[in-house]
Design a protein around this motif. Structure first.
Motif, short mmCIF file in Angstrom:
data_model
loop_
_atom_site.label_atom_id
_atom_site.label_comp_id
_atom_site.label_asym_id
_atom_site.label_seq_id
_atom_site.Cartn_x
_atom_site.Cartn_y
_atom_site.Cartn_z
N LEU A 20 0.83 -1.21 0.00
CA LEU A 20 0.00 0.00 0.00
C LEU A 20 0.87 1.26 0.00
CD1 LEU A 20 -2.45 -1.27 2.74
CD2 LEU A 20 -3.09 -0.76 0.39
N GLY A 21 0.66 2.10 -0.99
CA GLY A 21 1.36 3.38 -1.03
C GLY A 21 2.83 3.29 -1.39
N ALA A 22 3.29 2.15 -1.87
CA ALA A 22 4.72 1.99 -2.17
C ALA A 22 5.19 2.93 -3.28
CB ALA A 22 5.02 0.55 -2.58
N GLY A 23 4.30 3.26 -4.20
CA GLY A 23 4.69 4.14 -5.31
C GLY A 23 4.42 3.51 -6.68
N LYS A 24 3.47 2.59 -6.74
CA LYS A 24 3.17 1.88 -8.00
C LYS A 24 2.63 2.84 -9.06
CE LYS A 24 0.42 -0.87 -5.65
NZ LYS A 24 0.78 -0.44 -4.28
N THR A 25 1.62 3.65 -8.69
CA THR A 25 1.00 4.55 -9.66
C THR A 25 2.01 5.60 -10.13
OG1 THR A 25 -1.08 4.21 -8.50
CG2 THR A 25 -1.02 6.03 -10.05
N THR A 26 2.81 6.09 -9.20
CA THR A 26 3.83 7.09 -9.54
C THR A 26 4.80 6.51 -10.55
OG1 THR A 26 3.61 7.96 -7.31
CG2 THR A 26 5.58 8.62 -8.52
N ARG A 30 5.55 7.35 -14.66
CA ARG A 30 6.89 7.63 -15.22
C ARG A 30 7.19 6.69 -16.38
NH1 ARG A 30 9.69 8.20 -9.34
NH2 ARG A 30 8.91 10.28 -8.90
N ASP A 53 -6.94 5.48 -8.50
CA ASP A 53 -5.71 5.38 -9.30
C ASP A 53 -5.89 5.83 -10.74
OD1 ASP A 53 -4.32 4.60 -7.15
OD2 ASP A 53 -3.92 2.56 -7.80
N GLU A 100 -1.58 -3.08 -12.70
CA GLU A 100 -1.15 -2.52 -11.42
C GLU A 100 -2.01 -3.14 -10.34
OE1 GLU A 100 -1.36 1.79 -10.68
OE2 GLU A 100 -1.13 1.34 -8.56
N ARG A 163 11.08 6.50 -3.34
CA ARG A 163 11.44 7.48 -2.30
C ARG A 163 12.95 7.56 -2.03
NH1 ARG A 163 6.72 5.37 -0.29
NH2 ARG A 163 4.97 6.78 -0.59
N ASP A 165 14.74 9.61 -3.46
CA ASP A 165 15.03 11.05 -3.55
C ASP A 165 14.99 11.75 -2.20
OD1 ASP A 165 12.23 10.22 -4.04
OD2 ASP A 165 11.79 12.36 -3.96
N ARG A 255 -3.26 3.44 4.78
CA ARG A 255 -3.28 4.16 3.51
C ARG A 255 -4.58 4.94 3.42
NH1 ARG A 255 -1.59 6.76 -0.51
NH2 ARG A 255 -1.52 5.95 -2.64
N LYS A 257 -6.35 7.83 0.42
CA LYS A 257 -6.11 8.63 -0.79
C LYS A 257 -7.44 9.03 -1.39
CE LYS A 257 -5.61 4.51 -3.68
NZ LYS A 257 -4.77 3.75 -4.61
N GLN A 273 -3.03 12.19 -0.06
CA GLN A 273 -2.16 11.01 -0.13
C GLN A 273 -1.66 10.75 1.27
OE1 GLN A 273 -1.44 8.87 -2.39
NE2 GLN A 273 -1.32 9.77 -4.43
N1 LIG Z 1 9.27 11.57 -2.67
C1 LIG Z 1 8.72 10.54 -3.32
N2 LIG Z 1 7.42 10.30 -3.17
C2 LIG Z 1 6.89 9.24 -3.83
C3 LIG Z 1 7.66 8.39 -4.67
N3 LIG Z 1 6.86 7.43 -5.16
C4 LIG Z 1 5.64 7.66 -4.66
N4 LIG Z 1 5.64 8.75 -3.86
C5 LIG Z 1 4.49 9.34 -3.14
O1 LIG Z 1 3.89 8.33 -2.33
C6 LIG Z 1 2.48 8.45 -2.32
C7 LIG Z 1 1.86 7.15 -2.81
O2 LIG Z 1 2.27 6.93 -4.14
P1 LIG Z 1 1.43 6.05 -5.16
O3 LIG Z 1 2.21 5.99 -6.43
O4 LIG Z 1 0.02 6.51 -5.22
O5 LIG Z 1 1.48 4.64 -4.42
P2 LIG Z 1 0.72 3.28 -4.83
O6 LIG Z 1 1.66 2.17 -4.54
O7 LIG Z 1 0.19 3.39 -6.21
O8 LIG Z 1 -0.47 3.30 -3.79
P3 LIG Z 1 -1.70 2.23 -3.66
O9 LIG Z 1 -2.15 1.92 -5.06
O10 LIG Z 1 -2.73 2.99 -2.89
O11 LIG Z 1 -1.19 1.05 -2.93
C8 LIG Z 1 2.16 9.65 -3.22
O12 LIG Z 1 2.01 10.79 -2.39
C9 LIG Z 1 3.39 9.78 -4.09
O13 LIG Z 1 3.61 11.11 -4.54
C10 LIG Z 1 9.07 8.68 -4.80
O14 LIG Z 1 9.84 8.00 -5.50
N5 LIG Z 1 9.53 9.77 -4.11
#
Ligand SMILES: Nc1nc2c(ncn2[C@@H]2O[C@H](COP(=O)(O)OP(=O)(O)OP(=O)(O)O)[C@@H](O)[C@H]2O)c(=O)[nH]1
Length: 323
Positions: A20-26, A30, A53, A100, A163, A165, A255, A257, A273
């Motif tokens: 949950l929230g790992a950064g999959k959608t982000t 990309r 999402d 995803e 994360r 960065d 989580r 969102k 978020q």
């Molecule tokens: N600084 C930083 N923030 C990140 C990074 N990847 C994701 N985030 C932040 O983490 C939060 C969750 O990111 P998502 O990409 O929505 O995560 P997810 O895995 O798709 O979430 P779920 O589908 O709900 O499980 C958001 O606020 C993003 O902006 C990263 O590489 N760096």
């Protein structure tokens, strides 16, 4: 599957998982930005009942299909197969399908599901990628790592850390070392470019590797250990009260969102978020305006999930009179 629906060559399928929230959608955003010209189809699975999402993905709407209120690895498996069949019936067929998963999907179960002999012939799993939150790797005690989190990491063909960065160089090294302890031997890549170049995602090695690492996992459905609350409001919310409410419940949530319409001066929608205790409220993407309602999803462990109390507290945040 009807033969008329499918082409001669199997469409490659990639699974994108992670907690949950790992950064999959982000990451998906990309990756898609770098493969703009391609005819990609993306199946997005939200564990909660509200699809957040697909609002966050910067891609043409017809390329994104949403499956929600469960996990594609178990309760939504039938819907996943129907969606893949539908995509295979398109002319032209997609060049690639990316799934995803929800943050509580078990990736071993995804592998098993996609090995279905009929699906496999027409939509072949090429690789399983798991996004791992590097910050959690650094700050959490090893003893509290969720078993599902470990399962997702160990089931992947390829790992990538998010994360990085916001971490210091020494912390980045520490995160890599911890990841190697959990899944020694699984390649880890740090940039979208390296990801796209990797054989597990380029169709040159994924299938062979996949067959070698497929493994069973004991236990019931992973999603049974988690619960979610979907909360919507046609009326705006009081922002200060909302923030106080979410803060109060944050210890019981993993989580949250969604899109928030508030009664503040600007009134423009915000994107909530929250991952663990880290919460942010920023501007919502423009396409959120297509559905001008507050729509939020909250996810936590099933045991002790404050569904009723949280819903009542959120109801109290709704502004009922013009102030
Ligand atoms: N600084 C930083 N923030 C990140 C990074 N990847 C994701 N985030 C932040 O983490 C939060 C969750 O990111 P998502 O990409 O929505 O995560 P997810 O895995 O798709 O979430 P779920 O589908 O709900 O499980 C958001 O606020 C993003 O902006 C990263 O590489 N760096």
């Amino acid at each position: 599957m009807s033969a008329s629906l499918v082409g001669d060559v199997a469409v490659p399928v990639y699974v994108l998982g992670g907690f949950l929230g790992a950064g999959k959608t982000t990451l998906l955003n990309r990756l898609m930005a770098r493969r703009e010209a391609e005819n990609l189809a993306v199946i997005v699975n939200d564990f909660g009942a509200i699809d957040v999402d697909s609002t966050l993905l910067e891609r043409r709407e017809e390329d994104i299909l949403s499956l929600r209120n469960g996990c594609v690895c178990c309760s939504l498996q039938g819907d996943l197969f129907s969606t893949i069949r539908m995509l295979l019936g398109r002319t032209p067929q997609p060049e690639m399908i990316v799934i995803e998963c929800s943050g509580v999907s078990r990736l071993t179960d995804m592998r098993t599901a996609l090995m279905d002999s009929v699906i496999w012939r027409h939509a072949a799993l090429e690789g399983v990628l798991c996004v791992v939150d590097a910050q959690s790797l650094v700050v959490e005690d090893e003893g509290v790592f969720d078993p599902l989190w470990i399962e997702q990491i160990r089931a992947a063909d390829l790992l990538t850390l998010s994360r990085l960065d916001i971490l210091a160089p020494a912390e980045v090294d520490f995160a890599h070392a911890r990841l190697r302890n959990i899944a020694s031997g699984t390649p880890v890549v740090d940039t979208p470019e390296a990801l796209l170049a990797h054989s597990a995602l380029s169709g040159s090695g994924g299938r062979r590797r996949f067959a070698a690492v497929a493994a069973g996992v004991e236990g019931g459905k992973a999603e049974d250990s988690f619960a979610s609350l979907a909360w919507e409001s046609e009326r705006p919310v009081d922002l200060a009260l909302f923030q106080e409410t979410v803060g109060r419940f944050s210890a019981q949530l993993l989580r949250a969102k969604g899109i928030l319409y508030h009664a503040g001066a600007s009134g423009s929608p915000l994107l909530l978020q929250m991952v663990g205790r880290r919460a942010s409220l920023g501007p919502a993407p423009d396409r959120a305006a297509a559905d001008p309602r507050t729509r939020l999803v909250f996810i936590g462990r099933r045991q002790g999930f404050p569904s009723g109390d949280l819903a009542e507290a959120l109801d109290r945040c709704v502004v009922t009179t013009q102030e």
